[in-house]
Design a protein around this motif. Sequence first.
Motif, mmCIF file in Angstrom:
data_model
loop_
_atom_site.group_PDB
_atom_site.id
_atom_site.type_symbol
_atom_site.label_atom_id
_atom_site.label_comp_id
_atom_site.label_asym_id
_atom_site.label_seq_id
_atom_site.Cartn_x
_atom_site.Cartn_y
_atom_site.Cartn_z
ATOM 1 N N LEU A 53 0.943 -1.188 -0.151
ATOM 2 C CA LEU A 53 -0.069 -0.211 0.042
ATOM 3 C C LEU A 53 0.864 1.252 -0.243
ATOM 4 O O LEU A 53 0.288 2.197 -0.805
ATOM 5 N N ASP A 54 1.958 1.251 0.561
ATOM 6 C CA ASP A 54 2.796 2.300 0.731
ATOM 7 C C ASP A 54 3.328 2.787 -0.675
ATOM 8 O O ASP A 54 3.493 3.877 -1.009
ATOM 9 N N THR A 55 3.674 1.677 -1.434
ATOM 10 C CA THR A 55 4.266 1.875 -2.705
ATOM 11 C C THR A 55 3.144 2.555 -3.595
ATOM 12 O O THR A 55 3.552 3.106 -4.626
ATOM 13 N N LEU A 56 2.081 1.919 -3.720
ATOM 14 C CA LEU A 56 0.892 2.317 -4.467
ATOM 15 C C LEU A 56 0.626 3.744 -4.288
ATOM 16 O O LEU A 56 0.375 4.559 -5.162
ATOM 17 N N ARG A 57 0.498 4.082 -2.960
ATOM 18 C CA ARG A 57 0.315 5.417 -2.412
ATOM 19 C C ARG A 57 1.436 6.515 -3.012
ATOM 20 O O ARG A 57 1.191 7.631 -3.448
ATOM 21 N N GLU A 58 2.655 5.953 -2.935
ATOM 22 C CA GLU A 58 3.877 6.887 -3.270
ATOM 23 C C GLU A 58 3.686 7.053 -4.782
ATOM 24 O O GLU A 58 3.939 8.408 -5.203
ATOM 25 N N TYR A 59 3.103 6.255 -5.620
ATOM 26 C CA TYR A 59 3.022 6.772 -7.002
ATOM 27 C C TYR A 59 1.604 7.093 -7.627
ATOM 28 O O TYR A 59 1.162 6.767 -8.618
ATOM 29 N N ASP A 60 0.475 7.153 -6.426
ATOM 30 C CA ASP A 60 -0.898 7.449 -6.872
ATOM 31 C C ASP A 60 -1.500 6.471 -7.513
ATOM 32 O O ASP A 60 -1.881 6.838 -8.689
ATOM 33 N N VAL A 61 -1.357 5.141 -7.297
ATOM 34 C CA VAL A 61 -1.879 4.134 -8.167
ATOM 35 C C VAL A 61 -2.869 3.355 -7.303
ATOM 36 O O VAL A 61 -2.580 3.075 -6.145
ATOM 37 N N ARG A 62 -3.846 2.896 -8.111
ATOM 38 C CA ARG A 62 -4.827 2.004 -7.634
ATOM 39 C C ARG A 62 -4.723 0.653 -8.008
ATOM 40 O O ARG A 62 -4.472 0.537 -9.278
ATOM 41 N N ALA A 63 -5.064 -0.152 -6.907
ATOM 42 C CA ALA A 63 -4.908 -1.701 -7.387
ATOM 43 C C ALA A 63 -6.020 -2.383 -6.969
ATOM 44 O O ALA A 63 -6.939 -1.895 -6.294
ATOM 45 N N MET A 64 -6.104 -3.859 -7.009
ATOM 46 C CA MET A 64 -7.154 -4.738 -6.360
ATOM 47 C C MET A 64 -6.344 -5.555 -5.733
ATOM 48 O O MET A 64 -5.436 -6.339 -5.810
ATOM 49 N N PHE A 65 -7.286 -6.011 -4.425
ATOM 50 C CA PHE A 65 -6.613 -6.939 -3.484
ATOM 51 C C PHE A 65 -7.878 -8.061 -3.236
ATOM 52 O O PHE A 65 -9.015 -7.577 -2.784
ATOM 53 N N PHE A 66 -7.643 -9.262 -3.616
ATOM 54 C CA PHE A 66 -8.711 -10.035 -3.675
ATOM 55 C C PHE A 66 -8.385 -10.630 -2.314
ATOM 56 O O PHE A 66 -7.090 -11.559 -1.931
ATOM 57 N N VAL A 67 -8.993 -10.703 -1.336
ATOM 58 C CA VAL A 67 -8.766 -11.044 0.324
ATOM 59 C C VAL A 67 -9.573 -12.189 0.578
ATOM 60 O O VAL A 67 -10.342 -12.410 0.182
ATOM 61 N N CYS A 68 -8.725 -12.913 1.485
ATOM 62 C CA CYS A 68 -9.308 -14.285 2.158
ATOM 63 C C CYS A 68 -10.151 -13.747 3.464
ATOM 64 O O CYS A 68 -9.495 -12.965 4.117
ATOM 65 N N GLY A 69 -11.490 -14.040 3.598
ATOM 66 C CA GLY A 69 -12.160 -13.404 4.638
ATOM 67 C C GLY A 69 -11.374 -13.955 6.053
ATOM 68 O O GLY A 69 -11.398 -12.918 7.075
ATOM 69 N N GLU A 70 -10.972 -14.821 6.397
ATOM 70 C CA GLU A 70 -10.151 -15.333 7.547
ATOM 71 C C GLU A 70 -9.030 -14.238 7.831
ATOM 72 O O GLU A 70 -8.846 -13.745 9.077
ATOM 73 N N MET A 71 -8.433 -14.061 6.750
ATOM 74 C CA MET A 71 -7.207 -13.088 7.009
ATOM 75 C C MET A 71 -7.714 -11.615 7.182
ATOM 76 O O MET A 71 -7.406 -10.888 8.027
ATOM 77 N N ALA A 72 -8.800 -11.294 6.669
ATOM 78 C CA ALA A 72 -9.376 -9.789 6.515
ATOM 79 C C ALA A 72 -9.984 -9.695 7.905
ATOM 80 O O ALA A 72 -9.898 -8.508 8.635
ATOM 81 N N SER A 73 -10.483 -10.860 8.651
ATOM 82 C CA SER A 73 -11.190 -10.472 9.959
ATOM 83 C C SER A 73 -10.283 -10.354 11.026
ATOM 84 O O SER A 73 -10.597 -9.626 12.058
#
Length: 279
Positions: free
Chosen positions: A111-131
């Motif tokens: 996220l830090d790298t994406l923010r540095e370059y003002d870029v948006r991405a997609m994150f396919f998350v696993c619910g267990e990790m997200a919880s």
Amino acid sequence: MKKDQLFTRRRALLTGALAAGAAGTAGVFALGTGGTSKAPAPPAAGAPAHRVPQKPSAYRLQPLTGYGPPHAAPARPPVRREPLLRISGRGNTMVLTFDDGPDPRYTPAVLDTLREYDVRAMFFVCGEMASYNKDLLARMADEGHVVGNHTWSHPLLTTMSRAQIRSEMERTSDVVEAAYGERPQWFRAPYGAWNRTTFQLGSELGMEPLAWTVDTEDWTTPGTAVIVDRVEKGAAPGVVVLSHDAGGDRSQSVRALRSYLPQLLDSGYHITVPRRQYI
């Protein structure tokens, strides 16, 4: 007409009205016990009769299942026979996707790298990790990234029942909605293992199936340089790149992103997130 005769007539009419009312009331109770009496006649005009307020039944004090503000039904996409592999758009557009997170060891650096370059991405998350990492989903929302559904526990869906697959999807969507602010509109099957049931359930839950065009195979930890080379050689308009921010040691993936992202931008690529083709 004499006065006593008039009085007698009024009393007779009143007595008849009371009898009719009693018959109507008897008809109501008869219906409750299997009778077939006719519905009572409507009451005569006049002041309403005084009624003692009834005490509410105990069950009426309990909320019914599903009571409350209804959830907005998700827009239902078509049931596809294969996942989307590319995105459409003008110019040199590409999509970067990260699977299996969020992981507090690696996702913040991505996220830090994406923010540095003002870029948006997609994150396919696993619910267990997200919880366990809801703060990272909240950050993704704040910074404009798209969060997709990657099931709860990353199982091989093609070996599971329909009910089990639905549970994996729904539980993850619930966690995403609570932490991210909205339910996911995109779904990716673990291991890229799709079948008819996954497409049907994904559509029922309002999600489009998205796969990838370029697989960095970073999960094999082939080395930072190899990951960078695979992304740069696979770069093309509409390409969807698959990387990981969890599921193992992803330090190579983090370093590779820091290398290939500025190079892609310098080469004229626009890194974006897909847009749904319907409402």
